[in-house]
Design a protein around this motif. Structure first.
Motif, PDB file in Angstrom:
ATOM      1  N   UNK A 399       0.661  -1.251   0.100  1.00  0.00           N
ATOM      2  CA  UNK A 399      -0.188   0.029  -0.057  1.00  0.00           C
ATOM      3  C   UNK A 399       0.929   1.131   0.027  1.00  0.00           C
ATOM      4  N   UNK A 400       1.908   1.264   0.634  1.00  0.00           N
ATOM      5  CA  UNK A 400       2.773   2.275   0.901  1.00  0.00           C
ATOM      6  C   UNK A 400       3.421   2.804  -0.421  1.00  0.00           C
ATOM      7  N   UNK A 401       3.890   1.817  -1.074  1.00  0.00           N
ATOM      8  CA  UNK A 401       4.428   2.057  -2.415  1.00  0.00           C
ATOM      9  C   UNK A 401       3.362   2.564  -3.509  1.00  0.00           C
ATOM     10  N   UNK A 402       2.110   1.900  -3.364  1.00  0.00           N
ATOM     11  CA  UNK A 402       1.274   2.425  -4.392  1.00  0.00           C
ATOM     12  C   UNK A 402       0.874   3.876  -4.056  1.00  0.00           C
ATOM     13  N   UNK A 403       0.661   4.490  -2.908  1.00  0.00           N
ATOM     14  CA  UNK A 403       0.413   5.575  -2.339  1.00  0.00           C
ATOM     15  C   UNK A 403       1.468   6.376  -2.875  1.00  0.00           C
ATOM     16  N   UNK A 404       2.649   6.097  -2.461  1.00  0.00           N
ATOM     17  CA  UNK A 404       3.772   6.772  -2.800  1.00  0.00           C
ATOM     18  C   UNK A 404       3.961   7.096  -4.341  1.00  0.00           C
ATOM     19  N   UNK A 405       3.796   6.108  -5.022  1.00  0.00           N
ATOM     20  CA  UNK A 405       3.747   6.295  -6.406  1.00  0.00           C
ATOM     21  C   UNK A 405       2.729   7.609  -6.964  1.00  0.00           C
ATOM     22  N   UNK A 406       1.389   7.445  -6.262  1.00  0.00           N
ATOM     23  CA  UNK A 406       0.396   8.361  -6.492  1.00  0.00           C
ATOM     24  C   UNK A 406       0.786   9.801  -6.255  1.00  0.00           C
ATOM     25  N   UNK A 407       1.458   9.699  -5.060  1.00  0.00           N
ATOM     26  CA  UNK A 407       1.883  11.074  -4.475  1.00  0.00           C
ATOM     27  C   UNK A 407       3.042  11.664  -5.287  1.00  0.00           C
ATOM     28  N   UNK A 412       4.557  15.638  -9.148  1.00  0.00           N
ATOM     29  CA  UNK A 412       5.083  16.009 -10.746  1.00  0.00           C
ATOM     30  C   UNK A 412       3.907  16.725 -11.313  1.00  0.00           C
ATOM     31  N   UNK A 413       2.926  16.595 -11.260  1.00  0.00           N
ATOM     32  CA  UNK A 413       1.683  17.400 -11.880  1.00  0.00           C
ATOM     33  C   UNK A 413       1.324  18.691 -11.364  1.00  0.00           C
ATOM     34  N   UNK A 414       2.312  18.903 -10.129  1.00  0.00           N
ATOM     35  CA  UNK A 414       1.982  20.235  -9.277  1.00  0.00           C
ATOM     36  C   UNK A 414       0.735  20.034  -8.764  1.00  0.00           C
ATOM     37  N   UNK A 415       0.153  19.028  -8.253  1.00  0.00           N
ATOM     38  CA  UNK A 415      -1.149  18.901  -7.409  1.00  0.00           C
ATOM     39  C   UNK A 415      -0.849  17.770  -6.015  1.00  0.00           C
ATOM     40  N   UNK A 416      -0.044  18.239  -5.321  1.00  0.00           N
ATOM     41  CA  UNK A 416       0.319  17.646  -4.268  1.00  0.00           C
ATOM     42  C   UNK A 416      -1.002  17.303  -3.241  1.00  0.00           C
ATOM     43  N   UNK A 417      -1.066  15.796  -2.565  1.00  0.00           N
ATOM     44  CA  UNK A 417      -2.426  15.462  -1.876  1.00  0.00           C
ATOM     45  C   UNK A 417      -2.020  15.399  -0.536  1.00  0.00           C
TER      46      UNK A 417
END
Ligand SMILES: Cc1cc2nc3c(=O)[nH]c(=O)nc-3n(C[C@H](O)[C@H](O)[C@H](O)COP(=O)(O)OP(=O)(O)OC[C@H]3O[C@@H](n4cnc5c(N)ncnc54)[C@H](O)[C@@H]3O)c2cc1C
Ligand code: SF4
Length: 550
Positions: A399-407, A412-417
């Motif tokens: 889960x951590x890697x999946x969420x990290x990838x998303x983040x 990168x797209x300038x939309x931090x979550x």
């Protein structure tokens, strides 16, 4: 003889003193000479030669080299192989899944990077530095920081020729004092002097605790049909469980060489875990072991890496000195890359030092350097990945890697979550008492693909003068027994990748044995001892591993 009775140390004056001839220290020296050729610059290096203590992957992002020495590609610099294929896999016990490159955040791409031996890169940088007039003294460890009016004024190298019991042997030589208008600390991850400076100047008061991993590496000469020049492969998952962070790297370079390594995050919980044995186990995976069939292991070593990133970088300037490279914690964890930022930070610090020297300043605080790194390419590199490690620690690998990838995509797209997440505890505080954990059964080495510690250390060419004070200082022996042994079941015997620590039964009592001569200077004991009861200090200069090309 106590210190008061010792003969005085001789001293030498320089404009800039640099501790450590890694990519950070060497880049700082070269940049200083490029922008202020008349200034005197000296580097001390504890390895017997430049590169002897350098251990890295290494896939290098050339941004640092391109900026420092634009002509490096056209010169006879060092063996390098351009990355041709980038694979990222998640392993299970008997198989694995390759993640499509399209899913990976672009910042993780290795396109345009080179596979090298970082030790060889450092040897090249040292030749460049010397050609510009930098004085480099390998075989000399900086053992003490020198202060005047609460400002750093240089360092002192360690005394040579002190026996184990403290008496002075024939040929005893007092260390030298190297005085500088500014001192650059480029000791790499968990530098021993750096640690004292961070504490003494309270540099980390506004940052998160630094996080670390232990990286183990072997260099193999493989059979021609197993070699895929330019292939870079990273894996996550097996043999580590979902709660333990880490992963492997496998880099094919030169004509027949493979650099294989394994990083275990040092916030692991189970004191029975052995990073060395996990690495050996990893090589037996069906998707990996074939690479080594018919090959020969030619070198082994280990080194801590700093993993805290953006949140954990302390203040990097203080009166009279600066931190650069992994001493400051400029490694990008998801990219497993730090050498580019080591070089960029060395250069950045050098430019701020040169400016201060030109203004006639000395031994003051270079707050402009501290203010500059976050808006420089180093800051941009670390900012986008700042949540990868905290998410991994909090949610486990999958889960951590999946969420990290998303983040990382979002950043990168300038939309931090997620904003900026915290790391939590220091690594030494994450071990659980042995009574709450299961022992791990590791298989015996087969001597072909898997090996034991001692035959491995042999391949690191580690050598220390045996008759010298032990350089692994145990503050409280009773605590080591009552806690490290009785509560945590002696994790030092497992986390140390060189077999330095042993609990031995002696006349019915447990005795803590330190085989200091085997130490490969990875610094893990200084980081992971659950009571922070072990302190690593530099042994006599020149001691330690002698890596030919790691
Ligand atoms: C297993 C592993 C894999 C890695 N893979 C990659 C990769 O693929 N790509 C990448 O870019 N980065 C990688 N890194 C990280 C990279 O190696 C570091 O970011 C980089 O080496 C940091 O450079 P540095 O100059 O700050 O420190 P170091 O390279 O650690 O150099 C410090 C130098 O200072 C010397 N020194 C320390 N203390 C003293 C003292 N008191 N007196 C005298 N000398 C001293 C040391 O002997 C050493 O030579 C990896 C690291 C590891 C451990
Ligand atoms: S004694 Fe400490 S620094 Fe030396 S190899 Fe073992 S863990 Fe690493």
């Amino acid at each position: 003889m106590n210190t008061a009775e010792l003969p005085p140390r001789e001293s030498m004056e320089f404009d800039v003193v640099i501790v450590g001839a890694g990519p950070a220290g060497l880049a700082a020296a070269i940049r200083l000479k490029q922008v202020a050729p008349e200034k005197s610059v000296v580097i001390v290096e504890k390895g017997s030669e430049v590169g002897a203590h350098i251990l890295s992957g290494a896939v290098v992002d050339p941004i640092g080299l391109d900026t420092l020495i634009p002509e490096w590609r056209t010169e006879e610099s060092f063996v390098r192989t351009a990355v041709t294929e980038d694979r990222f896999c998640v392993l299970g016990p008997s198989g694995g899944w390759r993640l499509p490159n399209l899913l990976m955040p672009p910042l993780l791409s290795n396109h345009g990077n080179f596979i090298v031996s970082l030790g060889d890169v450092c040897r090249y940088l040292a030749r460049k530095a010397e050609a510009l007039g930098v004085e480099i003294y390998p075989g000399f460890a900086a053992a003490e920081v020198l202060f005047e009016n609460r400002a750093v004024i240089g360092i002192a190298t360690g005394d040579m020729g002190v026996a184990k019991d403290g008496h002075h042997k024939e040929g005893f030589t007092r260390g030298m004092e190297l005085h500088g208008k500014y001192t650059v600390f480029a000791e790499g991850a968990r530098g021993s002097l750096t640690k004292g400076l961070i504490g003494g100047f309270d540099l980390a008061k506004d940052s998160q605790p630094q996080k670390f991993g232990l990286g183990l590496k072997e260099l193999w000469q493989v059979a021609p049909e197993k070699h895929h020049s330019g292939l870079v492969q990273h894996t996550l998952g097996w043999p580590l469980n979902n709660r333990t962070g880490g992963g492997s790297f496998l880099y094919h370079f030169a004509d027949d060489l493979v650099e294989v390594g394994f990083v275990v995050h040092l916030n692991y919980e189970n004191p029975y875990l052995s990073p060395f044995e996990e690495f050996q186990r990893f090589k037996t995976h069906p998707l990996v072991r074939d690479t080594f069939a018919g090959g020969k292991r030619i070198c082994y070593g280990a080194r801590a890496i700093s993993e805290g990133g953006w949140q954990s970088v302390p203040r990097v300037a203080f009166p009279g000195g600066v931190l650069v490279g992994c001493a400051a914690g400029f490694l990008n964890v998801p990219r497993i890359k730090g050498s580019h930022n080591a070089m960029l930070s060395g250069m950045l610090a050098a430019e701020h030092i040169a400016e201060a020297l030109a203004q006639g300043r000395s031994n003051d605080e270079l707050s402009s350097y501290d203010a500059a790194w976050r808006s420089s390419p180093i800051g941009r590199d670390l900012w986008r990945v700042r949540n990868a490690k905290p998410l991994w620690s909090k949610f486990g690998t999958l889960a951590g890697i999946a969420l990290g990838g998303l983040d990382m995509w979002a950043n990168t797209l300038g939309m931090p979550v997620f904003g900026t997440l915290k790391h939590g505890k220091s690594d030494f505080a994450t071990l659980k008492p042995a009574s709450q954990c299961r022992p791990i059964a590791y298989q015996k080495p087969d001597g072909k693909i898997t090996f034991d510690r001692l035959s491995s250390v042999y391949l690191s060419n580690t050598n220390h003068e045996e008759d010298q004070p032990v350089h692994l200082l145990v503050r409280d022996s009773a605590l080591q027994k009552s806690s490290e042994h009785d509560v945590y079941a002696g994790p030092s015997a497992r986390y140390c990748p060189a077999g330095v620590y042993e609990w031995v039964e002696d006349a019915g009592r447990q005795r803590f044995v330190i085989n200091a001569q085997n130490c490969v200077h990875c610094k893990t004991c200084d980081i992971k001892d659950p009571n922070q009861n072990i302190t690593w200090v530099p042994p006599e200069g020149g001691g330690g591993p002698n890596y030919p090309n790691m």
